[in-house]
Design a protein around this motif. Structure first.
Motif, short mmCIF file in Angstrom:
data_model
loop_
_atom_site.label_atom_id
_atom_site.label_comp_id
_atom_site.label_asym_id
_atom_site.label_seq_id
_atom_site.Cartn_x
_atom_site.Cartn_y
_atom_site.Cartn_z
N THR A 43 0.74 -1.26 -0.09
CA THR A 43 -0.11 -0.10 0.01
C THR A 43 0.78 1.04 -0.02
OG1 THR A 43 -0.42 -0.47 2.26
CG2 THR A 43 -2.20 -0.60 1.03
N ARG A 48 2.36 5.99 -2.92
CA ARG A 48 3.45 6.71 -3.50
C ARG A 48 3.10 7.03 -5.26
NH1 ARG A 48 6.43 4.54 0.42
NH2 ARG A 48 6.75 2.62 -0.38
N HIS A 69 2.83 9.60 9.62
CA HIS A 69 1.67 9.16 10.49
C HIS A 69 0.95 8.07 9.32
CE1 HIS A 69 2.05 12.55 13.14
NE2 HIS A 69 1.77 11.67 13.99
N VAL A 71 -2.01 6.90 6.97
CA VAL A 71 -3.19 7.56 6.07
C VAL A 71 -4.53 6.77 6.58
CG1 VAL A 71 -3.82 7.46 3.70
CG2 VAL A 71 -1.36 7.67 4.15
N GLY A 97 2.83 -4.14 3.92
CA GLY A 97 2.35 -2.79 4.49
C GLY A 97 0.84 -2.62 4.70
N ARG A 100 -2.78 -2.59 8.51
CA ARG A 100 -2.01 -1.67 9.51
C ARG A 100 -2.85 -1.25 10.70
NH1 ARG A 100 2.41 0.12 5.75
NH2 ARG A 100 3.96 1.27 6.70
N GLN A 104 -8.52 -2.13 9.09
CA GLN A 104 -8.02 -2.72 7.67
C GLN A 104 -8.13 -4.20 7.77
OE1 GLN A 104 -4.29 -0.94 6.66
NE2 GLN A 104 -5.02 1.09 7.21
N ARG A 173 13.48 7.87 -0.06
CA ARG A 173 12.07 8.36 0.49
C ARG A 173 12.29 9.43 1.23
NH1 ARG A 173 9.02 2.87 2.00
NH2 ARG A 173 8.14 4.47 3.40
N ARG A 184 6.88 6.74 12.68
CA ARG A 184 6.63 5.81 11.88
C ARG A 184 6.28 4.29 12.85
NH1 ARG A 184 10.16 5.76 6.70
NH2 ARG A 184 8.94 3.70 6.30
P1 AMP Z 1 5.65 1.79 3.61
O1 AMP Z 1 6.02 2.11 2.27
O2 AMP Z 1 4.72 0.77 3.83
O3 AMP Z 1 6.61 2.35 4.76
O4 AMP Z 1 4.33 3.17 3.69
C1 AMP Z 1 4.76 4.49 3.53
C2 AMP Z 1 3.71 5.33 4.28
O5 AMP Z 1 2.49 5.21 3.37
C3 AMP Z 1 3.19 4.98 5.81
O6 AMP Z 1 4.26 5.66 6.61
C4 AMP Z 1 1.88 5.65 5.80
O7 AMP Z 1 2.05 7.10 5.89
C5 AMP Z 1 1.47 5.09 4.59
N1 AMP Z 1 0.82 3.91 4.58
C6 AMP Z 1 1.14 2.65 3.59
N2 AMP Z 1 0.26 1.71 4.07
C7 AMP Z 1 -0.49 2.10 4.95
C8 AMP Z 1 -1.54 1.49 5.64
N3 AMP Z 1 -1.76 0.10 5.33
N4 AMP Z 1 -2.53 2.12 6.22
C9 AMP Z 1 -2.17 3.48 6.51
N5 AMP Z 1 -1.15 4.36 5.97
C10 AMP Z 1 -0.42 3.54 5.26
#
Ligand code: AMP
Length: 232
Positions: A43, A48, A69, A71, A97, A100, A104, A173, A184
């Motif tokens: 996700t 992104r 934070h 989403v 991911g 979370r 969900q 990133r 995070r």
């Molecule tokens: P990641 O690439 O999985 O580290 O995700 C990067 C950022 O995207 C996280 O810090 C959140 O802000 C958002 N994000 C990714 N997946 C989720 C999810 N399942 N629920 C909420 N936010 C997410």
């Protein structure tokens, strides 16, 4: 077993990789893609991409992601539902991911049930929080193919050149900066870590010690996933 149960059991497996940011979920998911023809659904990557495309969901998500934070469930669930609807899901799905939050996890069960599927196994990558800041702040990816690298743990064979595709553009990133990592990790412990017990109660959880070398962890993971694919 009813006919519906048989359909679930014989469908392509759905695997969840759980773990804090920096645990290696993305790296290991890519290994499983290459090894088994499964498809990684991240996700974070989908969000992104939405940010890069400038979609409404991407616009809403961007500031939240930059802050470290989570989403909103609504946006993330919608983005995963859309991706599942596009098909092209290989021989199985690796969720990286997602989920979370408890909401969900419940939504995932509903989305999969609509497709006659269910969560097959949940692998929790077990790491020390203290090491995650170094892991995250040193990592970067190839801009062309997404292969992951790390300043100390996994540099490319030739500096600045991707081992996988030969690309020379590398990117880091914005939320991998050390000052965002604490936020995070806190979000992980508050919202996501409780899912470990949730899936343990369902008998689906497998723990994988993940502080060792990438190849060793990959070998253990491969051994865990191979039997799931044949239904044994
Ligand atoms: P990641 O690439 O999985 O580290 O995700 C990067 C950022 O995207 C996280 O810090 C959140 O802000 C958002 N994000 C990714 N997946 C989720 C999810 N399942 N629920 C909420 N936010 C997410």
């Amino acid at each position: 077993m009813s006919g519906a149960d048989t359909a679930v059991a014989t469908r392509a497996p759905v695997l969840i990789l759980l773990g804090p940011p920096g645990a290696g979920k993305g790296t290991q998911a890519r290994m499983l893609e290459n090894e088994f023809g499964m498809v990684q659904l991240s996700t974070g990557d989908l969000l992104r991409a939405a940010v890069a495309e400038g979609t409404e969901a991407g616009r809403q998500a961007k500031a939240v992601m930059d802050s470290g934070h989570l989403v909103s469930d609504e946006i993330v669930i919608a983005i995963l539902r859309d991706r599942l609807g596009q098909g092209d899901l290989g021989t199985g799905i690796i969720l990286d991911g997602f989920p979370r939050t408890a909401a969900q996890a419940a939504a995932l069960d509903r989305l999969l049930a609509e497709r006659g599927q269910e969560v097959g196994a949940v692998i929790s990558l077990e790491v020390d929080d203290a090491a995650m800041v170094d892991r995250i702040s040193g990592r970067y990816t190839c801009a062309a193919c997404g292969e992951g690298y790390h300043d100390s743990f996994k540099p490319p064979r030739t500096e600045g050149t991707c081992d996988a595709c030969g690309g020379t553009g590398m990117k880091r990133r914005a939320d991998d900066r050390a000052d965002k990592v604490a936020t995070r990790l806190a979000a992980y412990h508050a919202e996501t870590a409780p899912l470990i017990d949730h899936y343990r109660r369902q008998g689906k959880l497998k723990g994988l010690p993940a502080m060792g070398r990438i190849e060793e962890i990959a070998a253990s993971l491969r051994a865990m996933v191979a039997p799931l694919r044949t239904g044994r």
